[in-house]
Scaffold this active site. Structure first.
Site, PDB file in Angstrom:
ATOM      1  CE  LYS A  46      -3.032   2.734   2.881  1.00 15.99           C
ATOM      2  NZ  LYS A  46      -3.875   2.839   4.087  1.00 15.99           N
ATOM      3  CB  ALA A 104      -8.156   7.368   3.876  1.00 15.00           C
ATOM      4  CG  ASN A 118      -6.799   1.131  11.371  1.00 15.75           C
ATOM      5  OD1 ASN A 118      -5.606   0.915  11.223  1.00 15.75           O
ATOM      6  ND2 ASN A 118      -7.367   0.882  12.531  1.00 15.75           N
ATOM      7  N   GLY A 138      -8.371   9.336   8.828  1.00 22.34           N
ATOM      8  CA  GLY A 138      -8.763   9.514  10.222  1.00 22.34           C
ATOM      9  C   GLY A 138      -9.831  10.562  10.473  1.00 22.34           C
TER      10      GLY A 138
END
Lengths: 67, 258
Positions: B96, B184, B206, B157
């Site tokens: 990645k 993302a 994530n 995030g």
């Protein structure tokens, strides 16, 4: 004697010392790491043939969480 | 089943291994997600950071395909060296590829990304570039040999979801043969479902799971959302209309007067 940096930590080694000998002294954890010297990747098969030089910046990286 | 590079996978969810409250919650959440691919990174050994051999052992127990990243790399050289180290350490040619161009929003550097991609593909890597949703950049990454692209939904995030659906839709329309994964910015399961409904092949996330109050439950929610989104795409989502159209038959309307 030569001075090298392992992950930015100063280390003294006898001259000559190869990467394999230095790693045997520093004892990194198991085989779960990879090495670059001066931002150039060093394959595991080349550790014994890689002679360390004064001022070398050694990067020893281990698995880490990531996204 | 679907195909990601040379691997057949069941789940269209790819999941990260960072930011979980504990290693055991990480394991449980990743299992609950049903993901077949997990991302990870390389860092200097730091006893306080929780990585190293203990983390590595936990991750191997999950027996998933590994997708190492080059997170934190700001130059082409750093990214290439990190990818080479990852290939040896994790025994995979998948990478990645992240080349960060802006520290504030962690936006990929499109120029560095393309340069690093060309070099790594020439060295035999399967490059999964973390990129912006710019069509021209994505076309050039494909020209460089990428079979998979991972445009952002929003900055890493942030949890803002798909902030530019038009651009993501354009990529899907213009690159029909390329595997597209939104990477993302996903914050909620509905964002993941939206990406799959648009025809994206998968999502990578994530923080949305790891930082949930209950990461294991949230992982399960994402698993269902991804399945639902894909099923909806295959079923054919109805086109949006500007005018109302009654769903109940007009014929036989009670109290109708001519």
């Amino acid at each position: 004697m030569i001075t090298v940096w392992l992950n930015s930590e100063q280390k003294q080694l006898e001259d000559p010392t190869c990467l394999a000998e230095a790693l045997a002294r520093w004892q990194p954890p198991g085989e779960g790491f990879a090495i670059a010297i001066n931002e150039v990747f060093v394959p595991r098969a080349n550790y014994a043939a890689t002679q360390l030089r004064d001022g070398d910046q050694i990067e020893l990286l281990v698995p880490m969480q990531g996204g | 089943m679907w195909q990601l590079a040379d691997q057949s996978l069941e789940s269209r969810l790819l999941i990260g291994s960072a930011l979980y409250p504990s290693p055991s919650i990480m394991q449980d959440a990743i299992r609950a997600s049903g993901a077949g691919v997990v991302t990870l990174s390389l860092r200097r050994q730091n006893p306080g950071a929780g990585g190293g051999n203990d983390f590595w052992a936990l991750l191997r127990e999950l027996d998933l395909h590994l997708l190492p990243n080059t997170a934190g790399c700001h130059s082409v050289k750093e990214a290439i060296t990190t990818a080479q180290m990852a290939r040896e350490l994790f025994d995979t040619r998948w990478i990645k590829l992240e080349v960060i161009g802006d520290e504030y929003n962690l936006q990929p550097d499109p120029f560095g990304l393309l340069e690093a991609t060309r070099e790594l593909i020439s060295q035999g890597f399967e490059v999964l570039p973390y990129c912006t949703d710019d069509l021209v950049l994505c076309e050039k990454l494909v020209d460089a040999g990428c079979r998979i692209l991972m445009p952002w939904g929003a900055p890493i995030g942030t949890g803002k979801g798909l902030i530019n659906p038009y651009a993501l839709n354009t990529l899907r329309q213009r690159l029909p043969d390329i595997t597209l994964i939104v990477d993302a910015g996903i914050g909620a399961p509905s964002h993941a479902a939206q990406a799959l409904e648009m025809g994206y092949d998968g999502v990578l996330l994530n923080t949305a799971v790891a930082q949930a109050s209950d990461p294991v439950a949230m992982a399960s929610a994402f698993k269902h959302a991804v399945s639902a989104g894909r099923l909806a795409y295959e079923a054919g989502v109805m086109p949006a209309r500007d005018m109302a159209q009654p769903s109940t038959p007009v014929l036989g309307t009670p109290f109708w007067k001519p």
